[in-house]
Design a protein around this motif. Sequence first.
Motif, PDB file in Angstrom:
ATOM      1  N   SER A 225       0.758  -1.259   0.651  1.00 49.78           N
ATOM      2  CA  SER A 225       0.264   0.197   0.288  1.00 49.78           C
ATOM      3  C   SER A 225       1.004   1.366   0.223  1.00 49.78           C
ATOM      4  O   SER A 225       0.269   2.423  -0.282  1.00 49.78           O
ATOM      5  CB  SER A 225      -1.201  -0.005   1.372  1.00 49.78           C
ATOM      6  N   ASP A 226       2.207   1.121   0.790  1.00 48.59           N
ATOM      7  CA  ASP A 226       2.932   2.086  -0.149  1.00 48.59           C
ATOM      8  C   ASP A 226       3.640   2.303  -0.760  1.00 48.59           C
ATOM      9  O   ASP A 226       4.191   3.827  -0.743  1.00 48.59           O
ATOM     10  CB  ASP A 226       3.860   2.281   1.149  1.00 48.59           C
ATOM     11  N   PHE A 227       3.771   2.008  -2.018  1.00 48.69           N
ATOM     12  CA  PHE A 227       4.674   2.036  -3.219  1.00 48.69           C
ATOM     13  C   PHE A 227       3.472   2.382  -4.747  1.00 48.69           C
ATOM     14  O   PHE A 227       2.062   1.874  -4.327  1.00 48.69           O
ATOM     15  CB  PHE A 227       5.360   0.231  -3.618  1.00 48.69           C
ATOM     16  N   SER A 228       4.145   2.283  -5.550  1.00 51.54           N
ATOM     17  CA  SER A 228       3.280   2.914  -6.708  1.00 51.54           C
ATOM     18  C   SER A 228       2.993   1.570  -7.411  1.00 51.54           C
ATOM     19  O   SER A 228       3.893   0.549  -7.169  1.00 51.54           O
ATOM     20  CB  SER A 228       4.469   3.619  -7.676  1.00 51.54           C
ATOM     21  N   GLY A 229       2.326   1.591  -8.118  1.00 52.54           N
ATOM     22  CA  GLY A 229       2.180   0.970  -9.736  1.00 52.54           C
ATOM     23  C   GLY A 229       3.329   0.161 -10.007  1.00 52.54           C
ATOM     24  O   GLY A 229       3.430  -0.876 -10.694  1.00 52.54           O
ATOM     25  N   THR A 410       5.166   6.005 -12.736  1.00 58.76           N
ATOM     26  CA  THR A 410       6.580   6.596 -12.931  1.00 58.76           C
ATOM     27  C   THR A 410       7.412   5.475 -12.304  1.00 58.76           C
ATOM     28  O   THR A 410       7.232   5.001 -12.506  1.00 58.76           O
ATOM     29  CB  THR A 410       5.803   7.078 -11.301  1.00 58.76           C
ATOM     30  N   LEU A 411       8.722   6.661 -12.166  1.00 58.20           N
ATOM     31  CA  LEU A 411       9.684   5.225 -11.463  1.00 58.20           C
ATOM     32  C   LEU A 411       9.710   4.588 -10.410  1.00 58.20           C
ATOM     33  O   LEU A 411       9.493   5.284  -9.418  1.00 58.20           O
ATOM     34  CB  LEU A 411      11.248   6.260 -12.045  1.00 58.20           C
ATOM     35  N   PRO A 412       9.933   3.293  -9.784  1.00 58.10           N
ATOM     36  CA  PRO A 412       9.766   2.806  -9.310  1.00 58.10           C
ATOM     37  C   PRO A 412      11.646   3.306  -7.909  1.00 58.10           C
ATOM     38  O   PRO A 412      11.664   4.041  -8.577  1.00 58.10           O
ATOM     39  CB  PRO A 412      10.486   1.317  -9.193  1.00 58.10           C
ATOM     40  N   GLU A 413      10.349   3.562  -6.985  1.00 50.86           N
ATOM     41  CA  GLU A 413      11.117   3.870  -5.332  1.00 50.86           C
ATOM     42  C   GLU A 413      11.298   2.713  -4.270  1.00 50.86           C
ATOM     43  O   GLU A 413       9.042   3.061  -4.191  1.00 50.86           O
ATOM     44  CB  GLU A 413      10.376   5.181  -5.616  1.00 50.86           C
ATOM     45  N   PHE A 414      11.782   2.761  -4.315  1.00 46.52           N
ATOM     46  CA  PHE A 414      11.816   1.797  -2.560  1.00 46.52           C
ATOM     47  C   PHE A 414      13.690   1.659  -1.804  1.00 46.52           C
ATOM     48  O   PHE A 414      14.022   1.999  -2.635  1.00 46.52           O
ATOM     49  CB  PHE A 414      11.361   0.758  -2.950  1.00 46.52           C
TER      50      PHE A 414
END
Length: 482
Positions: A225-229, A410-414
């Motif tokens: 739930s905290d991350f982008s598609g 969007t660009l993945p971010e983690f």
Amino acid sequence: MLFNSIDFVIFLPIVFALYWFVINKNLKLQNLLIVIASLVFYGWWDWRFLFLIIFSTIVDYTIGRLLFIEKNQIKRKTLLWTSILVNIGFLGFFKYHNFFIDNFVTAFTFFGSEIKASSLNIILPVGISFYTFQTLSYTIDVYKRNLEPTKDLIAFSAFVSFFPQLVAGPIERATNLLPQFYKKREFDYSKAVDGMRQILWGLFKKIVIADNCAEFANLIFNNSSDFSGSTLVVGAIFFTFQIYGDFSGYSDIAIGTSRLFGFNLKQNFAFPYFSRDIAEFWRRWHISLSTWFKDYLYIPLGGSLGGTWLKVRNTFIIFIVSGFWHGANWTFVVWGALNALYFLPLLLTKNNRNNLDVVAKGKFFPSLKESALMSLTFGLTVLSWIFFRANSIDHAFSYIGSIFSSSLFTLPEFSGVGRAFRLFIVILIFMLIEWGGRENQFAIQQLGLKWSRPLRRGMYFIFIILIFWFGQNEQQFIYFQF
């Protein structure tokens, strides 16, 4: 005992030395050593599980002997069903008891009634799904008179408990593995070297590929739930390679270890991510389970010989049962049903047997059509793995819903995105190695065998360094929970 543990590193050479250099002239003692080693290997997790596998072994050995002697068909069916009910009964109790209790209570609560029923604190015996199916195949084959039952209890016990493949397969048929315990085995240096090479490749898949993919897959799935598609897509892809590296890696180690002792196990994975449709994927993924369900469930139900309705029914039955075999959660049932939906158009248009050969055989590059078909099949597979990995049905749909949102672009971010990028490079190299060896039974059989000895040894040395570099923690294999 884990294949990727110090315990196994000590255990294997001891058993190997006793097997080939102390009792190598006595077949019965070799088989007895395998039984003892297998019980030690299995009891390493929990010694109480030993009573279950010993009881199952005695029951199916006895029923096999009685089936051979008995001529009355009604009594033979009674014996067969005794074996089925004992084995499936154990599996059902340990694996599905709480699932059925919880869903039974939920169903009555939904209709306005309350039932008090408590779950049991049941420990799932490691590998029960695998050796249960292995012993069942023996009883069924004896019942059908496709196999003569063994009179050798030690050989049969070795077949049931054979430690390389006991915990997570391949699920061996008695027609293939059991006769190998009757034959005198001579040490074959080339076979042993090939086994070591296979073990090395399996450890690379598990420790370097699967365990590193698991770090990011767990991070993203557990906090979806905290991350982008776009990040969720990355998590699904990491899990896709985690489960393949983990499970096929186990199979490679099992097959390689078996070769050290003079045994040949069946191939369990045949480069499934190069499949051009779902039917081909299921001919290449977990082959021992797929063929088990085909021979002992799909064909007895009528297979694809009946009308359209029977074909559809049988397809859904085999895929849903296969999903439920994997775990006591509705996510696995949906995963199986989704694969049935994927398979259905191929079955109804009679295109489910189109791709029986190796993709781009004799060529390095696939055609545009083959590339498109492989990409589509891989995408559908990644989507279905989301249900397999998700904690619940709601979690799976929420995960997929978040993928198909504006954040997909969007660009993945983690955390650790830089390390994840480097891991993708490693996965790409890994898949190139698999692609280069896809026309062989195992990729490692092709890799570097035409090189000079120093280059080949250098490559193996690099694999060993990577395994030790990444293998700081012993991580359990995914399929131990099934």
